[in-house]
Scaffold this motif. Structure first.
Motif, PDB file in Angstrom:
ATOM      1  N   SER A 244      43.404  47.335  38.572  1.00  0.00           N
ATOM      2  CA  SER A 244      44.125  46.499  37.609  1.00  0.00           C
ATOM      3  C   SER A 244      44.918  45.405  38.301  1.00  0.00           C
ATOM      4  O   SER A 244      45.027  44.280  37.789  1.00  0.00           O
ATOM      5  N   LEU A 251      44.408  36.950  34.408  1.00  0.00           N
ATOM      6  CA  LEU A 251      45.040  36.857  33.093  1.00  0.00           C
ATOM      7  C   LEU A 251      45.804  35.549  32.921  1.00  0.00           C
ATOM      8  O   LEU A 251      45.996  35.072  31.799  1.00  0.00           O
ATOM      9  N   SER A 261      46.157  43.693  35.098  1.00  0.00           N
ATOM     10  CA  SER A 261      45.189  43.676  33.999  1.00  0.00           C
ATOM     11  C   SER A 261      44.775  45.115  33.702  1.00  0.00           C
ATOM     12  O   SER A 261      43.844  45.651  34.290  1.00  0.00           O
ATOM     13  N   ALA A 264      41.053  45.876  32.828  1.00  0.00           N
ATOM     14  CA  ALA A 264      40.025  45.133  33.560  1.00  0.00           C
ATOM     15  C   ALA A 264      38.770  45.968  33.783  1.00  0.00           C
ATOM     16  O   ALA A 264      37.649  45.495  33.572  1.00  0.00           O
TER      17      ALA A 264
END
Length: 490
Positions: A244, A251, A261, A264
């Motif tokens: 992430s 983002l 994220s 993700a």
């Protein structure tokens, strides 16, 4: 416990969505749980820093907690920002009353700037709450406050503090090396008996680290509620968080320390497309071959078959080709039985293979002399259809194969059912219509449709598309098969 862990986050907010309760809920969902949230503080912040904090009356906090626990079975609790002593005491009292099975405390005590967020009384109250938790996830400065010692200067010192705090409070500690310098980013799970399990990690060159502590602690709470294994839960959560973090910059949120994220990996591996239900597949596929179905209805062969005016020579030629077709079609059905993932599906396709040879061939033989069948050769249309089925069968893809086999059920049952009411006792081809309009064939067709539609609903997008195209290709071959007698014999 539910198969989906129900996890309650008790924490402050972050209107930019990267930390606090907003991050907790994303983390819980991304790690397979159902997230709930009780707000302890309303925080005006963004990726560049905190501007102000509003702490609602603690009576309202207590009402939130009681409302959730009075209605929902809570499998795990994750606790984040607790703004002051009064808030800590309310949460502690609620924990003592409700006794949730799992409590993970992320002791928010030090801001990113290094400023202490709690006064001395609140820090002491938080230590008492910490002894009620199952796992603490402090950063290095927060671990030092819990230990009432100077900040550890290296990993050995940090592990030593974690051992002392774990033993004193009787809880597990996740010691985190994020505040240490260097490329390595170690973490360690330390239990009250001094046992240490270390997790290696590499520092990622990124500014998207906002809310990592919140996210990790929520992930561990969720995964432990599902597995009951702290080591596994921690290891999997760290891998998820690393993934992430790597995708956080994509983002493009905020000008400061951006968020990770959270989804993700799910977006990359699973996408955001919805999965159809079997009913959706059935409706879509039937509509997809509407043009072919309408063309079948308009064929001279089918219209004459329905009203009984079909020339018998054309019908016998059709049956001869159909007998050749059924011989290899039954082989494809048998292969579907061999590839089927369940016993029920194996039995269904095997029974269908037997029916293609025994029941339908018996119908054909009542019209075709045995010696005449032996002298028959497949037409180009028959060969084309069989080549399609046998090539699909040879590829060994069960889902695509059964999609290719389906039109021979579905279209025949549809045509037979709609033509049968046009027939009468003296209708020349009544026995053919009876075969494809009877209840047994209707039941077999319904079963075949549902098996294929269920497989398509559970397939990945690529396989589902291939199934749909194989289904249409077979339907097109069926159209050509019905057209062939008129085309061949004029």
């Amino acid at each position: 416990m539910s198969t989906v862990p129900r996890v309650l986050s008790i924490a402050g907010t972050d209107p930019t969505g990267g930390a606090g309760i907003q991050a907790d809920l994303k983390s819980i969902a991304a790690n397979g749980g159902y997230g709930m949230a009780v707000v302890t503080a309303l925080v005006a912040q963004n990726t560049q820093g905190v501007r102000s904090v509003h702490v609602p009356p603690t009576q309202f906090l207590e009402e939130q907690l009681n409302a959730v626990s009075a209605d929902v079975v809570i499998d795990a609790v994750k606790i984040g920002m607790l703004a002051n002593t009064e808030v800590i005491e309310v949460v502690t009292a609620w924990l003592n009353r409700v006794s949730p099975q799992i409590v993970v405390l992320d002791p928010v005590m030090v801001a990113t700037s290094g400023d202490r967020l709690l006064d001395r009384d609140a820090e002491q109250a938080l230590r008492q709450l910490a002894s009620r938790a199952d796992l603490l996830t402090p950063n290095i400065p927060e671990l030092a406050i819990l230990a009432e010692e100077p900040i550890g200067s290296d990993w050995t010192a940090v592990i030593g503090q974690a051992k002392r705090v774990a033993a004193r409070l009787g809880v597990r500690i996740l010691a985190k090396g994020g505040h240490l310098g260097g490329e390595k980013l170690p973490d360690a799970l330390v239990d009250p008996h001094g046992q240490v399990v270390e997790f290696s990690g590499e520092r990622i060159a990124t500014t998207n680290t906002h809310g990592t502590g919140c996210s990790l602690s929520s992930a561990i709470a969720t995964r432990y509620a599902a597995t009951g294994d702290w080591v596994s839960a921690t290891g999997e959560s760290k891998r998820w968080l690393t993934e992430s973090i790597r995708h956080g910059a994509s983002l493009e949120v905020g000008a400061g320390h951006g968020p990770v994220s959270h989804f993700a990996g799910l977006w990359e591996r699973g996408g955001t497309s919805t999965r159809p239900t079997p009913a959706d597949v059935i409706a879509d596929w039937w509509e997809y071959i509407r043009d072919l179905r309408e063309n079948i209805d308009e064929l001279p062969f089918v219209r004459a078959l329905g009203d009984g005016t079909l020339d018998q020579v054309a019908f016998v030629w059709y049956l001869q080709q159909d007998a050749l077709y059924l011989h290899d079609y039954s082989r494809a059905l048998a292969e579907a039985s061999r590839l089927a993932p369940t016993g029920d599906e194996q039995a269904f396709w095997a029974a269908s293979a037997h029916g293609a040879v025994a029941t339908e061939m018996q119908l054909h033989e009542s019209w075709i002399p045995a010696d005449a069948l032996g002298e028959t050769y497949p037409s180009a249309v028959t060969s084309g259809y069989l080549n399609h089925l046998l090539a699909t069968s040879a590829r060994g893809d069960y889902a695509v194969l059964i999609a290719a086999l389906l039109p021979c059920f579905w279209l025949y049952q549809d045509v037979g059912t709609r033509l049968h009411p046009l027939s009468h006792a003296d209708h020349r081809y009544r026995t053919w219509l009876d075969t494809y309009a009877d209840d047994a064939f209707a039941a077999a067709t319904q079963r075949a449709v549902m098996v294929v539609a269920t497989a398509a609903a559970h397939a990945d997008d690529t396989t589902r598309v291939r199934m749909r195209e194989a289904f249409r290709a077979s339907a097109a071959h069926e159209l050509a098969f019905f057209a062939a007698p008129h085309d061949m014999l004029g």
